[in-house]
Design a protein around this motif. Sequence first.
Motif, PDB file in Angstrom:
ATOM      1  N   ARG A 207       0.830  -1.158   0.046  1.00 37.30           N
ATOM      2  CA  ARG A 207       0.019   0.002   0.118  1.00 37.30           C
ATOM      3  C   ARG A 207       0.997   1.203   0.110  1.00 37.30           C
ATOM      4  O   ARG A 207       0.584   2.168  -0.577  1.00 37.30           O
ATOM      5  CB  ARG A 207      -0.873  -0.125   1.126  1.00 37.30           C
ATOM      6  CG  ARG A 207      -1.892   1.245   1.319  1.00 37.30           C
ATOM      7  CD  ARG A 207      -2.600   1.230   2.614  1.00 37.30           C
ATOM      8  NE  ARG A 207      -1.755   1.437   3.885  1.00 37.30           N
ATOM      9  CZ  ARG A 207      -2.121   0.877   4.976  1.00 37.30           C
ATOM     10  NH1 ARG A 207      -3.421   0.954   5.407  1.00 37.30           N
ATOM     11  NH2 ARG A 207      -1.401   1.398   6.107  1.00 37.30           N
ATOM     12  N   ARG A 210       2.163   1.825  -3.543  1.00 34.52           N
ATOM     13  CA  ARG A 210       0.918   2.371  -4.227  1.00 34.52           C
ATOM     14  C   ARG A 210       0.752   3.930  -4.010  1.00 34.52           C
ATOM     15  O   ARG A 210       0.380   4.745  -4.753  1.00 34.52           O
ATOM     16  CB  ARG A 210      -0.382   1.526  -4.096  1.00 34.52           C
ATOM     17  CG  ARG A 210      -0.176   0.132  -4.820  1.00 34.52           C
ATOM     18  CD  ARG A 210      -1.419  -0.836  -4.269  1.00 34.52           C
ATOM     19  NE  ARG A 210      -2.476  -0.011  -4.788  1.00 34.52           N
ATOM     20  CZ  ARG A 210      -4.023  -0.462  -4.005  1.00 34.52           C
ATOM     21  NH1 ARG A 210      -3.796  -0.969  -3.024  1.00 34.52           N
ATOM     22  NH2 ARG A 210      -4.819   0.258  -4.318  1.00 34.52           N
ATOM     23  N   SER A 211       0.763   4.180  -2.595  1.00 37.26           N
ATOM     24  CA  SER A 211       0.521   5.564  -2.333  1.00 37.26           C
ATOM     25  C   SER A 211       1.792   6.450  -2.874  1.00 37.26           C
ATOM     26  O   SER A 211       1.553   7.835  -2.889  1.00 37.26           O
ATOM     27  CB  SER A 211       0.540   5.642  -0.804  1.00 37.26           C
ATOM     28  OG  SER A 211       1.935   5.732  -0.263  1.00 37.26           O
ATOM     29  N   LEU A 212       2.681   5.951  -3.117  1.00 31.76           N
ATOM     30  CA  LEU A 212       4.192   6.663  -3.408  1.00 31.76           C
ATOM     31  C   LEU A 212       3.897   6.691  -5.073  1.00 31.76           C
ATOM     32  O   LEU A 212       4.798   7.368  -5.790  1.00 31.76           O
ATOM     33  CB  LEU A 212       5.258   6.228  -3.224  1.00 31.76           C
ATOM     34  CG  LEU A 212       5.907   6.281  -1.678  1.00 31.76           C
ATOM     35  CD1 LEU A 212       6.829   5.374  -1.286  1.00 31.76           C
ATOM     36  CD2 LEU A 212       5.912   7.548  -1.335  1.00 31.76           C
ATOM     37  N   GLY A 213       2.917   6.242  -5.715  1.00 34.32           N
ATOM     38  CA  GLY A 213       2.771   6.306  -7.089  1.00 34.32           C
ATOM     39  C   GLY A 213       3.733   5.820  -7.890  1.00 34.32           C
ATOM     40  O   GLY A 213       4.184   6.091  -8.937  1.00 34.32           O
ATOM     41  N   LEU A 214       4.313   4.492  -7.549  1.00 35.04           N
ATOM     42  CA  LEU A 214       5.234   3.792  -8.204  1.00 35.04           C
ATOM     43  C   LEU A 214       4.600   2.942  -9.136  1.00 35.04           C
ATOM     44  O   LEU A 214       3.474   2.625  -9.209  1.00 35.04           O
ATOM     45  CB  LEU A 214       5.928   2.916  -7.167  1.00 35.04           C
ATOM     46  CG  LEU A 214       6.848   3.804  -6.169  1.00 35.04           C
ATOM     47  CD1 LEU A 214       7.642   2.889  -4.989  1.00 35.04           C
ATOM     48  CD2 LEU A 214       7.801   4.601  -7.043  1.00 35.04           C
TER      49      LEU A 214
ATOM     50  N   MET C  56      -6.333   8.935  -2.694  1.00 31.45           N
ATOM     51  CA  MET C  56      -5.000   8.495  -3.014  1.00 31.45           C
ATOM     52  C   MET C  56      -5.602   7.194  -4.093  1.00 31.45           C
ATOM     53  O   MET C  56      -4.355   6.792  -4.335  1.00 31.45           O
ATOM     54  CB  MET C  56      -4.448   7.871  -1.749  1.00 31.45           C
ATOM     55  CG  MET C  56      -3.771   9.191  -0.964  1.00 31.45           C
ATOM     56  SD  MET C  56      -2.764  10.199  -1.777  1.00 31.45           S
ATOM     57  CE  MET C  56      -1.149   9.373  -1.920  1.00 31.45           C
ATOM     58  N   GLY C  57      -6.536   6.916  -4.121  1.00 31.03           N
ATOM     59  CA  GLY C  57      -6.854   5.571  -4.992  1.00 31.03           C
ATOM     60  C   GLY C  57      -6.391   4.340  -4.391  1.00 31.03           C
ATOM     61  O   GLY C  57      -5.907   3.485  -4.892  1.00 31.03           O
ATOM     62  N   LEU C  58      -6.600   4.407  -2.915  1.00 31.64           N
ATOM     63  CA  LEU C  58      -5.992   3.165  -2.450  1.00 31.64           C
ATOM     64  C   LEU C  58      -7.090   2.339  -1.681  1.00 31.64           C
ATOM     65  O   LEU C  58      -6.638   1.336  -0.666  1.00 31.64           O
ATOM     66  CB  LEU C  58      -4.996   3.608  -1.267  1.00 31.64           C
ATOM     67  CG  LEU C  58      -3.648   4.276  -1.765  1.00 31.64           C
ATOM     68  CD1 LEU C  58      -3.067   4.771  -0.343  1.00 31.64           C
ATOM     69  CD2 LEU C  58      -2.621   3.439  -2.448  1.00 31.64           C
ATOM     70  N   LEU C  59      -8.360   2.436  -2.118  1.00 35.60           N
ATOM     71  CA  LEU C  59      -9.196   1.480  -1.526  1.00 35.60           C
ATOM     72  C   LEU C  59      -9.078   0.292  -1.833  1.00 35.60           C
ATOM     73  O   LEU C  59      -8.529  -0.383  -2.964  1.00 35.60           O
ATOM     74  CB  LEU C  59     -10.843   1.959  -2.169  1.00 35.60           C
ATOM     75  CG  LEU C  59     -11.334   3.316  -1.806  1.00 35.60           C
ATOM     76  CD1 LEU C  59     -12.503   3.591  -2.750  1.00 35.60           C
ATOM     77  CD2 LEU C  59     -11.522   3.447  -0.438  1.00 35.60           C
ATOM     78  N   ASN C  85      -0.897   7.795 -10.813  1.00 33.31           N
ATOM     79  CA  ASN C  85       0.698   7.841 -10.435  1.00 33.31           C
ATOM     80  C   ASN C  85       1.186   9.300 -10.791  1.00 33.31           C
ATOM     81  O   ASN C  85       2.586   9.451 -10.208  1.00 33.31           O
ATOM     82  CB  ASN C  85       1.570   6.820 -10.999  1.00 33.31           C
ATOM     83  CG  ASN C  85       1.148   5.500 -10.313  1.00 33.31           C
ATOM     84  OD1 ASN C  85       0.463   5.360  -9.168  1.00 33.31           O
ATOM     85  ND2 ASN C  85       1.554   4.325 -10.972  1.00 33.31           N
ATOM     86  N   ARG C  88       0.116  10.946  -7.342  1.00 28.78           N
ATOM     87  CA  ARG C  88       0.501  10.163  -6.087  1.00 28.78           C
ATOM     88  C   ARG C  88       2.202   9.877  -5.866  1.00 28.78           C
ATOM     89  O   ARG C  88       2.705   9.799  -6.724  1.00 28.78           O
ATOM     90  CB  ARG C  88       0.161   8.615  -6.088  1.00 28.78           C
ATOM     91  CG  ARG C  88      -1.570   8.429  -6.231  1.00 28.78           C
ATOM     92  CD  ARG C  88      -1.785   6.941  -5.706  1.00 28.78           C
ATOM     93  NE  ARG C  88      -1.405   6.116  -6.984  1.00 28.78           N
ATOM     94  CZ  ARG C  88      -2.158   4.877  -6.651  1.00 28.78           C
ATOM     95  NH1 ARG C  88      -3.074   4.610  -5.942  1.00 28.78           N
ATOM     96  NH2 ARG C  88      -1.747   4.105  -7.987  1.00 28.78           N
ATOM     97  N   THR C  93       0.885  12.834  -0.969  1.00 27.82           N
ATOM     98  CA  THR C  93       1.330  11.607  -0.446  1.00 27.82           C
ATOM     99  C   THR C  93       0.537  11.255   0.826  1.00 27.82           C
ATOM    100  O   THR C  93       0.151  12.190   1.407  1.00 27.82           O
ATOM    101  CB  THR C  93       2.714  11.785  -0.143  1.00 27.82           C
ATOM    102  OG1 THR C  93       3.200  13.239   0.961  1.00 27.82           O
ATOM    103  CG2 THR C  93       3.666  11.997  -1.336  1.00 27.82           C
ATOM    104  N   MET C  94       1.058  10.151   1.433  1.00 25.28           N
ATOM    105  CA  MET C  94       0.173   9.782   2.669  1.00 25.28           C
ATOM    106  C   MET C  94       1.105   8.853   3.639  1.00 25.28           C
ATOM    107  O   MET C  94       2.013   8.301   3.106  1.00 25.28           O
ATOM    108  CB  MET C  94      -0.799   8.881   1.927  1.00 25.28           C
ATOM    109  CG  MET C  94      -1.868   8.309   3.084  1.00 25.28           C
ATOM    110  SD  MET C  94      -3.688   7.770   2.495  1.00 25.28           S
ATOM    111  CE  MET C  94      -4.392   7.603   3.909  1.00 25.28           C
TER     112      MET C  94
END
Lengths: 306, 378, 544
Positions: A207, A210-214, C56-59, C85, C88, C93-94
């Motif tokens: 996760r 993914r949050s880092l946009g990789l 963030m598109g992380l669901l 991306n 993100r 960022t998160m």
Amino acid sequence: MLSFIMRRFLTAIPTLLVIVTISFFLIRLAPGGPFDLERPLEAKVMENLNRIYQLDKPLIQQYWLYLSAVMHGDFGPSFILRDFSVGELFARGLPISMTLGALAITLAILVGGTLGTIAALRQNSLADYIVTGLGAMGLTIPNFVVAPVLQIVLGLALAWLPVAGWADGSPRNLVMPVIVLALPQIAVVARMTRAAMIENLRSNHIRTLRSLGLPWHVIVTHALRGASLPVISYLGPAAAALLTGSVVVETIFGLPGIGRYFVEGALNRDYTLVMGTVVVVAVFVLIFNLVVDILYAVVDPRIRFD
Amino acid sequence: MAEGAALPIETLADPVSGRSLWVEARGRLLNNKAAVASIVLLGFIAIACIFGPLVTGHPFDQVYPDYVKVPASLEAYPKADQITPQIERIGARVRGKPENIQVKGDNVTVTLVGQRPIDERLLAYFERSDMFGAAKIAEKTDEGKRIVVDVPLKKKYFLFGTDTNGRDLLTRTMKAGQISLAIGLLATFVAILIGVAYGATSGYLGGRADLIMMRVVDVIYSLPFIFFVIMLVVFFGRNFILMFIAVGAVEWLDMARIVRGQTLSIKRQEYVQAAEALGVETKGIIRRHVIPNTLGPVVVYMTLLVPKVILLESFLSFLGLGVQEPNTSLGVLISEGAKNIQGATWMLLYPSLTLIAILFCLNFIGDGLRDALDPKDR
Amino acid sequence: MADPVLTVRNLNVRFRTGDGILHAVKGIDLDVNAGETVAIVGESGSGKSQTMMSVMGLLASNGWAEGSVKYRGDELVGLSPDKLNRYRGSKLTMIFQEPMTSLDPLYRIGEQLALPLTTHGGLSKAEARRRAIELLELVRIPDPQRRIDSYPHEMSGGQRQRVMIAMALANNPDVLIADEPTTALDVTVQARILELLADLQKRLGMSIVFITHDLGIVRRFADRTYVMKRGEVVESGATSDIFAAPKHPYTQMLIDAEPRGTKEPAPAGSPLVLDARDVKVSFVLKSNLFGQPTHVLNAVDGVSLSVRAGETVGVVGESGSGKSTLGRAVLRLQSASGMVRFEDRNLMPLDRAGMRPLRRHLQLVFQDPFGSLSPRMTAGEIVTEGLLVHEPRISRRDRDRRAAQAFEEVRLEPGWRNRFPHEFSGGQRQRIAIARAMILHPKLVVLDEPTSALDRSVQKEIVELLRDLQKAHGLAYVFISHDLAVVRALSDEIMVMKNGKVVERGSAEEIFERPREDYTRDLIAAAFLKERGVAAPTPATLAS
């Protein structure tokens, strides 16, 4: 790391000793003997044979004799294949079994790993169902069903491949035995990879990525490395089993590997042959357990060598 | 709270009943289509295997010399093209040349012409054949040198065909299924019994006892399994019941490890500590807390162990170490089928399909149970 | 206010679950302006995390978002991962609640830090490494040259969260979303991480979105606050306005739920229930070949503790300070040396069987209401298990009646006693655990973080329940917690523990008003950090 390997070797010796001891006395306690033929031999002949093979000495003395011989790498003469020593039999059969096993395990890793990864990335899609279904089939259809079916289809009906035989390891002769050996392993590897990949892809550190946009390939690489751990620990014992031959495959395809020696040796009370096979298999298991430990530590830095 | 503050009876009489984890797991399992279909199919196979041999009309060890290796068919035997050769064969014995063979429904009318009067007692050959009933003389001419006989056909169904000895494969497959399932259950039962007891003890005792007990498991584990099984065959001979008790006695290792791990983790759970703080004795803790909570993985492992044992049995049978004739098992049938794959594919096909169906069902049920008992998604 | 970076309009988040569709976020609006700190506050299940996860598109794969999320005018909802991306990791960022698991355990932190730098910033490997060291310096990791080659498991939770922050800041984002970034950390570490975030914001000028249940953090850091309840924003506005004059009853309730008040002292001359002297517990971490210990951890190192009837002794300290072990040692659930007396009996020579009759007087309540109830027994069976041991003669019917009484006493519907633990909420489970202890009419109860896993509003109810039970039955409590606000509301005496030793002890008033040790001051400062910006922590404001 070197000291780790050394230490593991040292701890393996007692295990090996226990295995040899248990097996030795087990086969000796089994009813019957190597010279019990349909028509009993003359008492005089029997006595002579027993003396030649040192079977007339007390069991414990035989045990010590065997142990010291094995230490020197001497597995003794075979009882049923009288012209050969067990060592010679292995020298001929082991390379064949190992070739087949190595090819099968490689195939299993490549195909199984790929299928499992695809299924995990497309979870609950058609591809996933196909892989899971094929996996279930690979696990449940026994190899002694697959082998004759392949022989009929590829060997006789289509006549693409030779039905059986070794033919000095000609690639055409290898195809079917390797497929039969690899199928259940492909199924297991695909299944394990899929489960481990799904778990990894759901994990917190993925996760984070993914949050880092990789990009996708970075995420898959990271997940694969984590997912390889359970597969590695499965593959160790599996590789040991595959490399030491399969009775079924060698019988059906008429291959002169060492897989058959276990059954033949045990049924004919060929003490030295059985013991030799036990030792070889045990050594393979121990070596591959060690390889697994080392690989594991290489992949996972949390595992320390001490 | 003081005794006087006892609650009104109404609130006591009717507590809301709860849904236990078992009930919820059952609900989830019933939602799993593959698992439900597997349970239904496996139930059907099991019932067919147990009661089927009573209704197929063929004892499992009945040999039909006239029907050796006949293919599977939904239609009744004898087939039209089998009748004439068979009558000719009988004719030769009766010393009469069959002429004018006519098949009408379930009856065959045939004229036997002999050079000498035909001995009527020899007509019993018809009845001895697997295809015909008792022959009746309809007409007798030419001083008995020419007789017309009416022979009823004995209709027989071989839905799965017959084997190399001419035994009905359907009945044999059912019988084999019976034995394979029985062996699977028996060995699994033994394995679970030993494994649960050993694992739970080892895990709950912990410390040095655990260390030694698990070391023993490790050593047995590193013995080559095939060797062990073959040695068991050697020791117990062909008594497969004894042998599979012994196989169960080898297969318990995994179970012991699973139960031990489970027990160790349950031991660390706060509800066990809470029970200890209440002063509950070890017995009570194991009975009320440890065993109910290890049951899930045990059940799952059990459903996955049954197919493993069945497969092992077939493997041994394939090597020729399994059940002895006239008894049979799926492995024996498959190994015979593999030998006769050319020309008698049905002999491999039907036993294999039965075995694969059983294994598939057990695996799906096992997977379904695992998902139902240990839902990760919640 | 006029420079919105992130605009959320009519955002809906739904999840497909086994029981149908769960509507987690119900059409909320939200704005984040450049450089400001916004807090989204709410209890567990309010949808606050899912809101930002969908940004963030992380669901999770069974969830989906509808509505609009715009970053500087660009729509984010419905973008493919590839397009998302572009934002993100560089613009948005998160950081997450779980610092222990948010980093990949198989890679060195330098490699992980380099990933966003090489991907978005286009840096070469060497440049990325140099920048990674700078970032570690920025988040104040000591010795960054060396630490960059560490693996996550070689770092503490606080350090890992710093690494996460460094990764999030790698490409100078416009918005940093912090999802409960300190909840899993020790209080003093929490304070330092929060300070770091505030300081970084000042220096780098990004916007921060705080997702939290902790009103202290909100009051201290947030410019504006959104209060969420069951997927909806019930109140929003400037933080100071919300705290001064909450409009929605739910906000009011949240603010009131901060534990307040102090305990009335126990009646003078009440008898001594527990007297423990010089208790020592040590664990062998490693031993040599001959079984002799080479590494020993002194978890509890000579602690004395006495409690009178009706009295509460609070034991505070960070994780690993030995406070829970002490609690178990005085109940003889953990082997220890020293002396423990219960009333007039010395407990130390007693074995398991000898302790058994005394167990009914000595009870324990755990932190985790999910783990402390056996999942396959009904609530009624759980509550009455002690009766099987200590009053084995009473009939099944009587036991059932006692269960119903115990349920009433902890304010649970007695009709629910045939339900199973998973059918109850966290607070209700904790009530069941308390009922299990109370049904035996104990004299001493060790409460091991009984409120730490609960939402604030539920915490308050449990604290009140415990206080009432103590008053009604003259119970002696040993209250173990890292949460000083709760400890203060319940305790007469307080012991501060660190590394197995008591560093300070005294009455609750003394500890909070005149802490002598720096460590105690740190703990208090961390626990009451909301007060720092507003006023000094005086007993008057705390006690209200």
